[in-house]
Design a protein around this motif. Structure first.
Motif, PDB file in Angstrom:
ATOM      1  N   ALA A 222     -14.244  10.369 -15.691  1.00 26.20           N
ATOM      2  CA  ALA A 222     -13.142   9.781 -16.456  1.00 26.20           C
ATOM      3  C   ALA A 222     -12.778  10.719 -17.601  1.00 26.20           C
ATOM      4  O   ALA A 222     -13.652  11.214 -18.320  1.00 26.20           O
ATOM      5  CB  ALA A 222     -13.541   8.415 -17.008  1.00 26.20           C
ATOM      6  N   VAL A 223     -11.472  10.978 -17.754  1.00 32.07           N
ATOM      7  CA  VAL A 223     -10.961  11.858 -18.806  1.00 32.07           C
ATOM      8  C   VAL A 223      -9.686  11.254 -19.361  1.00 32.07           C
ATOM      9  O   VAL A 223      -8.804  10.838 -18.599  1.00 32.07           O
ATOM     10  CB  VAL A 223     -10.656  13.272 -18.266  1.00 32.07           C
ATOM     11  CG1 VAL A 223     -10.104  14.154 -19.386  1.00 32.07           C
ATOM     12  CG2 VAL A 223     -11.882  13.899 -17.634  1.00 32.07           C
TER      13      VAL A 223
ATOM     14  N   PRO B  57      -8.819  15.479 -26.589  1.00 31.22           N
ATOM     15  CA  PRO B  57      -9.519  15.008 -25.380  1.00 31.22           C
ATOM     16  C   PRO B  57     -10.503  13.872 -25.658  1.00 31.22           C
ATOM     17  O   PRO B  57     -10.978  13.679 -26.781  1.00 31.22           O
ATOM     18  CB  PRO B  57     -10.290  16.259 -24.956  1.00 31.22           C
ATOM     19  CG  PRO B  57     -10.703  16.868 -26.273  1.00 31.22           C
ATOM     20  CD  PRO B  57      -9.565  16.578 -27.239  1.00 31.22           C
ATOM     21  N   ALA B  58     -10.796  13.129 -24.608  1.00 26.97           N
ATOM     22  CA  ALA B  58     -11.869  12.132 -24.643  1.00 26.97           C
ATOM     23  C   ALA B  58     -12.482  12.093 -23.249  1.00 26.97           C
ATOM     24  O   ALA B  58     -11.785  11.818 -22.270  1.00 26.97           O
ATOM     25  CB  ALA B  58     -11.331  10.763 -25.036  1.00 26.97           C
ATOM     26  N   PHE B  59     -13.753  12.368 -23.163  1.00 23.72           N
ATOM     27  CA  PHE B  59     -14.422  12.472 -21.876  1.00 23.72           C
ATOM     28  C   PHE B  59     -15.445  11.343 -21.699  1.00 23.72           C
ATOM     29  O   PHE B  59     -15.993  10.816 -22.669  1.00 23.72           O
ATOM     30  CB  PHE B  59     -15.147  13.815 -21.761  1.00 23.72           C
ATOM     31  CG  PHE B  59     -14.234  15.010 -21.806  1.00 23.72           C
ATOM     32  CD1 PHE B  59     -13.537  15.413 -20.677  1.00 23.72           C
ATOM     33  CD2 PHE B  59     -14.066  15.730 -22.991  1.00 23.72           C
ATOM     34  CE1 PHE B  59     -12.697  16.515 -20.707  1.00 23.72           C
ATOM     35  CE2 PHE B  59     -13.227  16.838 -23.030  1.00 23.72           C
ATOM     36  CZ  PHE B  59     -12.532  17.227 -21.888  1.00 23.72           C
ATOM     37  N   ASN B  60     -15.655  10.995 -20.420  1.00 17.30           N
ATOM     38  CA  ASN B  60     -16.726  10.075 -20.039  1.00 17.30           C
ATOM     39  C   ASN B  60     -16.557   8.711 -20.724  1.00 17.30           C
ATOM     40  O   ASN B  60     -15.487   8.115 -20.623  1.00 17.30           O
ATOM     41  CB  ASN B  60     -18.080  10.722 -20.351  1.00 17.30           C
ATOM     42  CG  ASN B  60     -18.192  12.132 -19.756  1.00 17.30           C
ATOM     43  OD1 ASN B  60     -17.789  12.346 -18.612  1.00 17.30           O
ATOM     44  ND2 ASN B  60     -18.700  13.087 -20.525  1.00 17.30           N
ATOM     45  N   ASP B  61     -17.560   8.230 -21.451  1.00 20.29           N
ATOM     46  CA  ASP B  61     -17.462   6.908 -22.069  1.00 20.29           C
ATOM     47  C   ASP B  61     -16.407   6.849 -23.167  1.00 20.29           C
ATOM     48  O   ASP B  61     -15.975   5.753 -23.549  1.00 20.29           O
ATOM     49  CB  ASP B  61     -18.820   6.502 -22.646  1.00 20.29           C
ATOM     50  CG  ASP B  61     -19.844   6.177 -21.568  1.00 20.29           C
ATOM     51  OD1 ASP B  61     -19.424   5.846 -20.442  1.00 20.29           O
ATOM     52  OD2 ASP B  61     -21.056   6.287 -21.843  1.00 20.29           O
ATOM     53  N   ALA B  62     -15.981   7.985 -23.689  1.00 23.00           N
ATOM     54  CA  ALA B  62     -14.959   8.009 -24.731  1.00 23.00           C
ATOM     55  C   ALA B  62     -13.547   7.890 -24.167  1.00 23.00           C
ATOM     56  O   ALA B  62     -12.585   7.687 -24.926  1.00 23.00           O
ATOM     57  CB  ALA B  62     -15.075   9.288 -25.556  1.00 23.00           C
ATOM     58  N   ALA B  63     -13.389   8.017 -22.842  1.00 22.08           N
ATOM     59  CA  ALA B  63     -12.075   7.860 -22.211  1.00 22.08           C
ATOM     60  C   ALA B  63     -11.585   6.422 -22.383  1.00 22.08           C
ATOM     61  O   ALA B  63     -12.348   5.505 -22.682  1.00 22.08           O
ATOM     62  CB  ALA B  63     -12.169   8.228 -20.735  1.00 22.08           C
ATOM     63  N   ASP B  64     -10.273   6.222 -22.166  1.00 18.97           N
ATOM     64  CA  ASP B  64      -9.696   4.887 -22.355  1.00 18.97           C
ATOM     65  C   ASP B  64     -10.319   3.860 -21.428  1.00 18.97           C
ATOM     66  O   ASP B  64     -10.466   2.687 -21.780  1.00 18.97           O
ATOM     67  CB  ASP B  64      -8.188   4.941 -22.132  1.00 18.97           C
ATOM     68  CG  ASP B  64      -7.463   5.578 -23.311  1.00 18.97           C
ATOM     69  OD1 ASP B  64      -8.110   5.852 -24.343  1.00 18.97           O
ATOM     70  OD2 ASP B  64      -6.236   5.794 -23.207  1.00 18.97           O
ATOM     71  N   PHE B  65     -10.679   4.260 -20.232  1.00 20.73           N
ATOM     72  CA  PHE B  65     -11.416   3.381 -19.325  1.00 20.73           C
ATOM     73  C   PHE B  65     -12.166   4.254 -18.328  1.00 20.73           C
ATOM     74  O   PHE B  65     -11.889   5.439 -18.176  1.00 20.73           O
ATOM     75  CB  PHE B  65     -10.493   2.393 -18.605  1.00 20.73           C
ATOM     76  CG  PHE B  65      -9.361   3.022 -17.850  1.00 20.73           C
ATOM     77  CD1 PHE B  65      -9.495   3.366 -16.509  1.00 20.73           C
ATOM     78  CD2 PHE B  65      -8.134   3.245 -18.471  1.00 20.73           C
ATOM     79  CE1 PHE B  65      -8.442   3.931 -15.810  1.00 20.73           C
ATOM     80  CE2 PHE B  65      -7.070   3.808 -17.775  1.00 20.73           C
ATOM     81  CZ  PHE B  65      -7.219   4.156 -16.445  1.00 20.73           C
ATOM     82  N   ARG B  66     -13.122   3.631 -17.655  1.00 19.40           N
ATOM     83  CA  ARG B  66     -14.015   4.385 -16.771  1.00 19.40           C
ATOM     84  C   ARG B  66     -14.383   3.507 -15.571  1.00 19.40           C
ATOM     85  O   ARG B  66     -14.749   2.340 -15.749  1.00 19.40           O
ATOM     86  CB  ARG B  66     -15.262   4.802 -17.541  1.00 19.40           C
ATOM     87  CG  ARG B  66     -16.282   5.599 -16.747  1.00 19.40           C
ATOM     88  CD  ARG B  66     -17.443   5.993 -17.638  1.00 19.40           C
ATOM     89  NE  ARG B  66     -18.439   6.754 -16.899  1.00 19.40           N
ATOM     90  CZ  ARG B  66     -18.991   7.873 -17.333  1.00 19.40           C
ATOM     91  NH1 ARG B  66     -18.644   8.358 -18.514  1.00 19.40           N
ATOM     92  NH2 ARG B  66     -19.893   8.509 -16.614  1.00 19.40           N
TER      93      ARG B  66
END
Length: 318
Positions: A90-91, A155-164
């Motif tokens: 998730a990104v 950027p926001a990767f992994n758990d920091a993404a808007d959803f996963r």
């Protein structure tokens, strides 16, 4: 127009600046290069991935680069590796400063019922990619990148993404740059935004260093340094002046592109001997004698730009 040979583009993150050259040579469209395949394309694939960039994809890695295609410069984003060992991921990325003249020409994925979320508002976009194992994801923006560019990607990767939706993890964020023999990768801080700029990295250096030719103990000695910004953008730089590695003065200078300034300071030497004086990356050796001793040494010493071997550490003005 900036091109692969000009080396004008730069990626700036915090105090770091990396000059990048676009991949590609203008002979192919970015759509053909990316080769996005779905069940509705020819050739077709149910993996909904980029097949033309597999040589650039890496497991658990998010990559970005500029591509020089038949219709100009494009920004290409790739997440993970098709048919790799990835477990999905998730990104989320927020883009600001996108050129008005451009558009997202590839949304991977763009099919009905997709999980990815693409939100666009003129010069800004917010995109969240989620993908399952064995697939990759990405997008391409084309238009306006041949002109002046100051584009920010947060950027926001992994758990920091808007959803996963899947458990795979991105462990590296990279920018790619063309080289004579292919390309090179530079890892970025996964928690900090970047700027993509068309005015390159600042190039600030001390081009000349001068000091009094007759130096005796207890005497005030003048040190003069000439500083130049040979880059294409304004830069604020700390210029340290040292004697045998110890800072005796430090100045902040702000220079426009092509601007030069002169810095002066004074110091004294209590003991006789040989000393190394430096300003930025320019150095000279001088001798200090006792009062009444014959001066052993050097006339006015200038270190010219032709001897330039490096650049100063730069604090970039945002």
């Amino acid at each position: 127009m900036p091109s692969q040979s000009d080396g004008q583009y730069a990626v700036v993150q915090g105090d770091e600046c990396v000059t990048i050259d676009p991949l590609g040579n203008g002979s192919q469209s970015v759509e053909a290069f990316y080769d996005y395949r779905t069940p509705n394309t020819a050739p077709r694939s149910y993996n909904y991935s980029s097949y033309g960039t597999t040589h650039l994809q890496e497991d658990d890695t998010s990559s970005l680069f500029l591509y020089e295609g038949r219709d100009g410069i494009s920004l290409v984003l790739l997440h993970d590796q098709h048919a790799g060992d990835t477990a999905g991921g998730a990104v989320t990325m927020e883009f600001t400063g996108l050129p008005d003249a451009g558009e997202w020409v590839i949304e991977d994925d763009g099919y009905e019922g997709r999980d990815d979320e693409f939100m666009h508002d003129r010069t800004s976009s917010r995109i969240t990619w989620v993908y399952t194992d064995g697939r990759n994801d990405g997008a391409v923006f084309r238009g306006g990148l041949d002109d002046d560019v100051e584009l920010t990607i947060d950027p926001a990767f992994n758990d920091a993404a808007d959803f996963r939706l899947y458990e795979g993890t991105i462990t590296d964020w990279q920018v790619l740059s063309a080289t004579e023999n292919g390309y090179e990768r530079t890892s970025l801080d996964m928690t900090e935004p970047i700027e993509i700029r068309s005015d390159g990295c600042p190039s600030v250096s001390v081009t000349e260093l001068e000091i009094d030719d007759r130096v005796t103990t207890g005497e005030s000695v003048a040190i003069t340094a000439t500083v130049e910004n040979a880059g294409q953008r304004t830069a604020t730089t700390a210029v340290p002046i040292t004697v045998d590695g110890e800072i005796v003065d430090e100045r902040d200078v702000t220079l426009e592109p092509g601007e030069t300034t002169t810095l002066s300071t004074t110091t004294t030497f209590d003991d006789t001997g040989t000393y190394t004086v430096a300003a930025g990356d320019r150095t000279m050796t001088m001798s200090v004698t006792g009062s009444g001793d014959e001066m052993v040494g050097f006339g006015v010493v200038a270190v010219s730009l032709a001897a330039l071997a490096g650049v100063l550490l730069i604090r970039y003005r945002q």
